[in-house]
Motif scaffolding. Structure first.
Motif, PDB file in Angstrom:
ATOM      1  N   GLN A  11     -51.129   4.892  -1.002  1.00  0.00           N
ATOM      2  CA  GLN A  11     -50.313   4.154  -1.958  1.00  0.00           C
ATOM      3  C   GLN A  11     -48.885   3.996  -1.437  1.00  0.00           C
ATOM      4  OE1 GLN A  11     -51.953   2.719  -4.578  1.00  0.00           O
ATOM      5  NE2 GLN A  11     -53.618   3.693  -3.420  1.00  0.00           N
ATOM      6  N   PRO A  12     -48.236   2.877  -1.755  1.00  0.00           N
ATOM      7  CA  PRO A  12     -46.883   2.648  -1.219  1.00  0.00           C
ATOM      8  C   PRO A  12     -45.862   3.687  -1.666  1.00  0.00           C
ATOM      9  CG  PRO A  12     -47.461   1.001  -2.896  1.00  0.00           C
ATOM     10  CD  PRO A  12     -48.726   1.731  -2.548  1.00  0.00           C
ATOM     11  N   GLU A  13     -46.053   4.269  -2.856  1.00  0.00           N
ATOM     12  CA  GLU A  13     -45.088   5.257  -3.354  1.00  0.00           C
ATOM     13  C   GLU A  13     -45.201   6.607  -2.626  1.00  0.00           C
ATOM     14  OE1 GLU A  13     -46.550   2.880  -7.029  1.00  0.00           O
ATOM     15  OE2 GLU A  13     -47.402   3.746  -5.183  1.00  0.00           O
ATOM     16  N   TYR A  14     -46.377   6.869  -2.043  1.00  0.00           N
ATOM     17  CA  TYR A  14     -46.642   8.179  -1.449  1.00  0.00           C
ATOM     18  C   TYR A  14     -46.472   8.070   0.066  1.00  0.00           C
ATOM     19  CZ  TYR A  14     -48.870  12.782  -0.902  1.00  0.00           C
ATOM     20  OH  TYR A  14     -49.127  14.101  -0.622  1.00  0.00           O
ATOM     21  N   SER A  15     -45.282   8.373   0.545  1.00  0.00           N
ATOM     22  CA  SER A  15     -44.969   8.172   1.961  1.00  0.00           C
ATOM     23  C   SER A  15     -45.223   9.407   2.817  1.00  0.00           C
ATOM     24  CB  SER A  15     -43.504   7.762   2.110  1.00  0.00           C
ATOM     25  OG  SER A  15     -42.640   8.777   1.588  1.00  0.00           O
ATOM     26  N   ALA A  37     -43.923   9.049  -6.454  1.00  0.00           N
ATOM     27  CA  ALA A  37     -44.900   9.442  -5.441  1.00  0.00           C
ATOM     28  C   ALA A  37     -46.119  10.119  -6.056  1.00  0.00           C
ATOM     29  CB  ALA A  37     -44.244  10.369  -4.428  1.00  0.00           C
ATOM     30  N   TYR A  38     -45.916  10.841  -7.173  1.00  0.00           N
ATOM     31  CA  TYR A  38     -47.009  11.578  -7.798  1.00  0.00           C
ATOM     32  C   TYR A  38     -47.520  10.908  -9.080  1.00  0.00           C
ATOM     33  CZ  TYR A  38     -45.978  15.141  -4.378  1.00  0.00           C
ATOM     34  OH  TYR A  38     -45.797  15.816  -3.189  1.00  0.00           O
ATOM     35  N   ASN A  39     -47.077   9.678  -9.317  1.00  0.00           N
ATOM     36  CA  ASN A  39     -47.591   8.904 -10.446  1.00  0.00           C
ATOM     37  C   ASN A  39     -47.548   7.431 -10.053  1.00  0.00           C
ATOM     38  OD1 ASN A  39     -48.605   8.217 -12.922  1.00  0.00           O
ATOM     39  ND2 ASN A  39     -46.690   8.534 -14.042  1.00  0.00           N
ATOM     40  N   ASP A  40     -48.396   7.083  -9.090  1.00  0.00           N
ATOM     41  CA  ASP A  40     -48.373   5.749  -8.499  1.00  0.00           C
ATOM     42  C   ASP A  40     -48.740   4.677  -9.518  1.00  0.00           C
ATOM     43  OD1 ASP A  40     -51.560   5.245  -8.040  1.00  0.00           O
ATOM     44  OD2 ASP A  40     -51.018   7.337  -7.668  1.00  0.00           O
ATOM     45  N   ALA A  41     -48.243   3.481  -9.271  1.00  0.00           N
ATOM     46  CA  ALA A  41     -48.454   2.363 -10.203  1.00  0.00           C
ATOM     47  C   ALA A  41     -49.919   1.983 -10.332  1.00  0.00           C
ATOM     48  CB  ALA A  41     -47.628   1.154  -9.735  1.00  0.00           C
TER      49      ALA A  41
END
Length: 323
Positions: free
Chosen positions: A56-60, A207-211
């Motif tokens: 996911q894009p939020e989790y880098s 990061a721990y609650n992605d869209a």
């Protein structure tokens, strides 16, 4: 020229029995707040969902750590030396590739809680590295006292690898105990430890609650697992997922929040949940460099060197057993 046919990785299954799982659930439901061991999240479906979270894009974290390993693996290999690479919580085993190439280990040993996921990941990795013998051990590495006696391990120098900031799932005292356990399991060998570092609240909570809702599905799958494996009757629709940064503890708390007063049965035993009551699925502690060094010292390790990404978001720490 002949093409080397990779051997099939071997698997040793030490997964805790269902009776042990039930005891841990009962213990966790008596805690305040209620909390279950993080490894419960990683059945086959949970492992699959976690692999999706990493994309996911939020989790880098995963992308950044892989890039760091690719750029620094040769330097790490030169500094640390070789032996048998023992990876704790291997999961999809996506990160160890650069180390296998740079260190040229005598073997690779992957420890993970999901036997199915372990079979798949080691088979895929073996195809990419046919010259490295591989062994999978299905277990809870936080409770393992000794590595099984096996020709790939026996009498060889062990190099530990624990990436992904998975140490953050444990409280400080638990993390110290785990690092001490690793020291015993590695028989005096070094450890390459990955740790995520503190960032802004907005970045960490995203990061721990992605869209896309994959993190929420990952947490709710825990309830489905309890229903399947322990005869529970959780209704996932009556629990909402929440990820909150707790500044004082330098951690993200992930929890399923009861949406109503309700009673849930686990193996025939009733457990009452009040509206708004959390069931903590995991924590993710973020370690500053100073925190990491202090933790290593308290756990009996000597801090040797640190590699980090250009933004200094995460680090890989080389630790040696202290005298």
């Amino acid at each position: 020229m002949t093409t080397q046919t990779p051997a099939r990785p071997q698997l040793i299954d030490l997964h805790p029995p269902s009776a042990d799982m039930l005891r841990l659930v009962q213990d966790g439901l008596q805690r305040e707040p209620r909390q279950l061991p993080a490894w419960f999240l990683y059945d086959n479906e949970g492992s699959r969902l976690f692999d999706q979270i990493c994309q996911q894009p939020e989790y880098s974290l995963t992308r950044t750590e892989i890039a760091l390993l690719e750029s620094a693996a040769a330097d790490m290999a030169h500094a640390i030396g070789s032996g048998v690479i023992v990876e704790f919580g291997a999961g999809s085993a996506r990160k160890v590739g650069p180390l296998l190439k740079a260190m040229r280990p005598s073997a690779y040993v992957a420890l993970d809680i999901s036997a199915d996921h372990l079979r798949q990941s080691t088979a895929a990795l073996q195809a990419q590295h046919p010259g490295v013998p591989m062994l999978g051990i299905c277990c809870d590495h936080s409770q393992l006292d000794v590595l099984p006696d096996h020709p790939l391990i026996r009498g060889r120098r062990r190099v530990g690898f624990f990436p992904g900031s998975s140490l953050g799932n444990f409280t400080r005292n638990e993390a110290i105990a785990l690092l001490r356990r690793f020291r015993d399991l590695l028989d005096g060998g070094p450890l390459l430890l990955g740790l995520d570092q503190p960032k802004s609240r907005s970045r960490l909570e995203a990061a721990y609650n992605d869209a896309a809702g994959i993190s929420a599905a990952f947490a709710h799958n825990l309830l489905q697992r309890l229903n399947k494996d322990l005869g529970a009757n959780f209704n996932p629709d009556k629990f909402r997922y929440e990820a909150v940064w707790q500044e004082a503890e330098s951690r993200v708390r992930m929890a399923l929040i009861s949406e109503a007063n309700q009673t849930v049965s686990v193996a025939g035993e009733p457990w009452a949940f009040s509206a708004g009551q959390p069931l903590v699925t995991e924590y993710s502690v973020k370690y500053s460099v100073e925190m990491a060094r202090e933790l290593a010292k308290d756990a009996g390790w000597r801090w040797c060197q640190r590699w980090h990404d250009p933004a200094d978001d995460l680090s890989l720490h080389w630790l040696e057993a202290a005298d």
